[in-house]
Design a protein around this motif. Structure first.
Motif, mmCIF file in Angstrom:
data_model
loop_
_atom_site.group_PDB
_atom_site.id
_atom_site.type_symbol
_atom_site.label_atom_id
_atom_site.label_comp_id
_atom_site.label_asym_id
_atom_site.label_seq_id
_atom_site.Cartn_x
_atom_site.Cartn_y
_atom_site.Cartn_z
ATOM 1 N N GLY A 55 1.205 -1.743 0.106
ATOM 2 C CA GLY A 55 -0.441 -0.055 0.201
ATOM 3 C C GLY A 55 1.061 1.175 -0.071
ATOM 4 N N VAL A 56 2.095 1.156 0.518
ATOM 5 C CA VAL A 56 2.988 2.418 0.749
ATOM 6 C C VAL A 56 3.561 2.605 -0.531
ATOM 7 N N ARG A 57 3.639 1.208 -1.311
ATOM 8 C CA ARG A 57 4.814 1.659 -2.826
ATOM 9 C C ARG A 57 3.513 2.174 -3.355
ATOM 10 N N ILE A 58 2.431 1.490 -3.360
ATOM 11 C CA ILE A 58 0.618 2.523 -3.953
ATOM 12 C C ILE A 58 1.091 3.452 -3.849
ATOM 13 N N ALA A 59 0.872 4.274 -2.851
ATOM 14 C CA ALA A 59 0.959 5.556 -2.460
ATOM 15 C C ALA A 59 1.666 6.194 -2.721
ATOM 16 N N LYS A 60 2.484 5.326 -3.305
ATOM 17 C CA LYS A 60 3.713 6.688 -3.166
ATOM 18 C C LYS A 60 3.741 7.205 -5.349
ATOM 19 N N LEU A 61 3.169 5.767 -5.640
ATOM 20 C CA LEU A 61 3.366 5.981 -6.765
ATOM 21 C C LEU A 61 2.220 7.379 -7.284
ATOM 22 N N ARG A 62 1.183 6.836 -6.924
ATOM 23 C CA ARG A 62 -0.322 7.771 -7.100
ATOM 24 C C ARG A 62 0.588 9.634 -6.692
ATOM 25 N N PHE A 63 1.210 9.085 -5.275
ATOM 26 C CA PHE A 63 1.135 10.692 -5.570
ATOM 27 C C PHE A 63 2.898 11.070 -6.477
ATOM 28 N N GLU A 64 3.050 10.743 -6.246
ATOM 29 C CA GLU A 64 4.506 10.995 -7.687
ATOM 30 C C GLU A 64 3.883 10.920 -8.670
ATOM 31 N N GLY A 65 2.709 10.596 -8.994
ATOM 32 C CA GLY A 65 1.913 10.770 -10.637
ATOM 33 C C GLY A 65 0.466 11.610 -10.405
ATOM 34 N N GLY A 66 0.948 11.946 -9.372
ATOM 35 C CA GLY A 66 0.047 13.566 -9.395
ATOM 36 C C GLY A 66 -1.548 13.273 -9.263
ATOM 37 N N LEU A 67 -1.408 12.017 -8.813
ATOM 38 C CA LEU A 67 -2.657 11.550 -8.599
ATOM 39 C C LEU A 67 -3.878 11.655 -7.595
ATOM 40 N N THR A 68 -2.843 12.093 -5.985
ATOM 41 C CA THR A 68 -3.409 12.069 -5.393
ATOM 42 C C THR A 68 -2.571 12.622 -4.142
ATOM 43 N N ALA A 69 -2.690 13.853 -2.976
ATOM 44 C CA ALA A 69 -2.072 13.980 -2.367
ATOM 45 C C ALA A 69 -0.648 13.015 -1.173
ATOM 46 N N GLU A 70 -0.480 14.341 -0.732
ATOM 47 C CA GLU A 70 1.141 13.960 0.371
ATOM 48 C C GLU A 70 0.260 12.929 0.942
ATOM 49 N N THR A 71 -0.728 13.034 1.906
ATOM 50 C CA THR A 71 -1.623 13.010 3.107
ATOM 51 C C THR A 71 -1.274 11.678 2.550
ATOM 52 N N SER A 72 -2.257 10.957 2.053
ATOM 53 C CA SER A 72 -2.311 9.068 1.382
ATOM 54 C C SER A 72 -1.313 8.862 1.582
ATOM 55 N N TYR A 73 0.245 9.101 1.201
ATOM 56 C CA TYR A 73 1.258 8.336 1.167
ATOM 57 C C TYR A 73 1.806 8.218 2.514
ATOM 58 N N LEU A 74 1.508 9.958 3.466
ATOM 59 C CA LEU A 74 1.730 9.232 4.837
ATOM 60 C C LEU A 74 0.843 9.049 5.601
ATOM 61 N N GLN A 75 -0.641 8.909 5.152
ATOM 62 C CA GLN A 75 -0.607 8.142 5.990
ATOM 63 C C GLN A 75 -0.403 6.246 6.004
ATOM 64 N N ALA A 76 -0.290 6.055 4.432
ATOM 65 C CA ALA A 76 -0.068 4.159 4.205
ATOM 66 C C ALA A 76 0.825 4.388 5.104
ATOM 67 N N GLN A 77 2.259 5.092 5.186
ATOM 68 C CA GLN A 77 3.122 5.153 6.125
ATOM 69 C C GLN A 77 3.295 4.721 6.904
ATOM 70 N N VAL A 78 1.889 5.894 7.872
ATOM 71 C CA VAL A 78 1.828 5.918 9.361
ATOM 72 C C VAL A 78 1.169 3.923 10.263
ATOM 73 N N GLU A 79 -0.026 3.603 8.584
ATOM 74 C CA GLU A 79 -1.057 2.584 8.917
ATOM 75 C C GLU A 79 1.031 1.495 8.819
ATOM 76 N N TYR A 80 1.475 1.664 8.444
ATOM 77 C CA TYR A 80 2.286 0.458 7.833
ATOM 78 C C TYR A 80 3.592 0.391 9.189
#
Length: 457
Positions: free
Chosen positions: A197-222
């Motif tokens: 999930g962290v990997r996908i959130a990072k790709l989506r964030f870097e691709g401009g599909l989601t905000a950085e918050t989603s990526y950080l939330q994925a890291q917190v949950e991990y």
């Protein structure tokens, strides 16, 4: 030797004709005990406690651990030694009822010179046989024998109760260990999913599909999921150490079977009749033996208030010259009556104290019976509800998984936010742990039911 034979015959006749004063033990009636454990459970004489523990616990690894525990557990070995100790003490109490015979061979020389006017030697050689015996006029020694026998039987029941407890402890610890392994596997799989999930959130964030918050939330949950692993590793190690201690071994790795997805429970609940607990629960039998011993203590204290008769007979050879030794028979007879004259009420107070101690033992017996009934009742309640609990957790786990799968698909398609995915993942994770615990509890309810009914010894 005729006088010695005569005194032995007279003493034996006196013993046979003596009385045993005190209150004879009467078994508690337990009239207040219900006739059934539960009105919804079919009353039958059959009980799961009638099964051997090998039939209840079919896991070969668990059977091996239980056998090792019964052979090497230090508390159980100490209980065996306690039985040997009390068995020897019981023989001592029984021997006190009979005459004791001792032999004495001696030689001595005494020189006397009273006033300094005439020095004389007074040698003496002798062989003597002494017989001493206390006539148990009032039953004091017989009460002591009854007490020692009750203490011995109580120690045997205590060992049996310990055996039941150890079997249950090993079985429970083993099933808990297997469940901890399964929980560890759940966390490990979840952690891998969180990592993905962290990997996908990072790709989506870097691709401009989601905000950085989603990526950080994925890291917190991990990171949050990762915190479970060391705790579980610690708990698994501690549980292995607990089992090693029970088996009388130094801490080591414990072999165990794989976690099963479900545990079938018996369709009917074979618990038997409440009255059978009095025979099948060794802790109740132990409490009764303690009650018998307390009653004997009352008898001892009561008879201590009366005089005690001791008889002594001695015969043999005694002479000042060895040449006349075989021609010098001797005998000595004595009887002593010892009894209280004035002791400021000491013996009477001791008697009252033992009566109070008997009352305590009687109440402890009643409490033990009540506790046994409560243990079975609790086990029945758990047994009746544990299947429903498992069913609810299984339904919740299936629903949570379907919700999580849908949420992940919707997130990838941009329908919902990542926070909704996290909520669904947390719900599924909690449901998996809850289902695992429910399966564990189904095993443990059988352990507790078997133990509470007195099975295993």
């Amino acid at each position: 030797m005729k006088p010695i034979v005569a005194i032995i015959i007279a003493a034996t006749a006196l013993s046979l004709g003596s009385c045993k004063l005190g209150q004879k033990y009467v078994k508690p009636s337990n009239t207040g005990m219900p006739t059934a454990f539960d009105p919804t459970v079919q009353t039958d004489t059959i009980s799961i406690a009638d099964l051997k523990w090998q039939e209840v616990y079919s896991d070969s690894i668990l059977q091996s651990l239980i056998e090792k525990t019964l052979a090497n557990n230090k508390d159980l070995l100490a209980a065996d030694a306690r039985i040997k100790e009390l068995a020897a003490q019981s023989r001592v109490a029984k021997a006190d009822l009979f005459p004791s015979i001792t032999g004495n061979a001696y030689t001595q020389k005494e020189a006397l010179n009273y006033g300094g006017d005439g020095f004389s030697n007074d040698p003496e050689i002798g062989i003597k046989l002494s017989i001493g015996w206390e006539a148990d006029l009032w039953g004091n020694l017989r009460w002591a024998k009854d007490r020692s026998i009750a203490q011995l039987l109580g120690s045997i029941e205590a060992q049996r109760a310990l055996k039941i407890s150890l079997i249950a402890q090993v079985a429970q610890a083993y099933f808990e260990l297997v469940a901890l392994d399964h929980e560890y596997n759940i966390v490990s799989r979840t952690l891998q999913a969180r990592k993905e999930g962290v990997r996908i959130a990072k790709l989506r964030f870097e691709g401009g599909l989601t905000a950085e918050t989603s990526y950080l939330q994925a890291q917190v949950e991990y990171a949050r999921t990762a915190t479970y692993l060391p705790v579980l590793e610690r708990n698994i190690a501690l549980k292995e150490n607990q089992i090693s201690l029970l088996t009388g071994s130094y801490p080591d790795h414990i072999e165990r079977a794989e976690f099963k997805a479900d545990v079938p429970l018996p369709e009917t609940l074979p618990v038997g009749l409440p009255s059978a607990l009095l025979e099948k629960r060794p802790d109740i039998r132990q409490a009764e033996q303690q009650l018998i011993a307390a009653n004997a203590e009352v008898g001892i204290a009561y008879t201590n208030r009366f005089p005690r008769l001791t008889l002594t007979a001695q015969g043999g050879l005694e002479s000042e010259e060895f040449a006349n030794f075989l021609k010098s028979p001797m005998y000595f007879l004595s009887a002593g009556l010892i009894g209280p004259v004035f002791d400021m009420g000491r013996r009477q107070a001791a008697y009252r104290a033992k009566q109070a101690a008997y009352e305590q033992a009687n109440l402890q017996y009643e409490k033990t019976v009540l506790q046994a009934f409560t243990d079975v009742k609790n086990a029945i309640v758990t047994f009746k509800k544990v299947e429903d609990i498992y069913t609810k957790w299984r339904e919740l786990e299936q629903s949570a998984k379907a919700t999580m799968d849908l949420a992940q698909l919707q997130y990838i398609n941009g329908v919902i936010s990542y926070i909704n995915v996290l909520d669904a993942q947390r719900s599924y994770f909690d449901a998996q742990i809850g289902l695992s615990n429910a399966i564990r509890d189904k095993r443990l309810c059988l352990v507790q039911l078997y133990k509470s009914l007195g099975g295993g010894w």
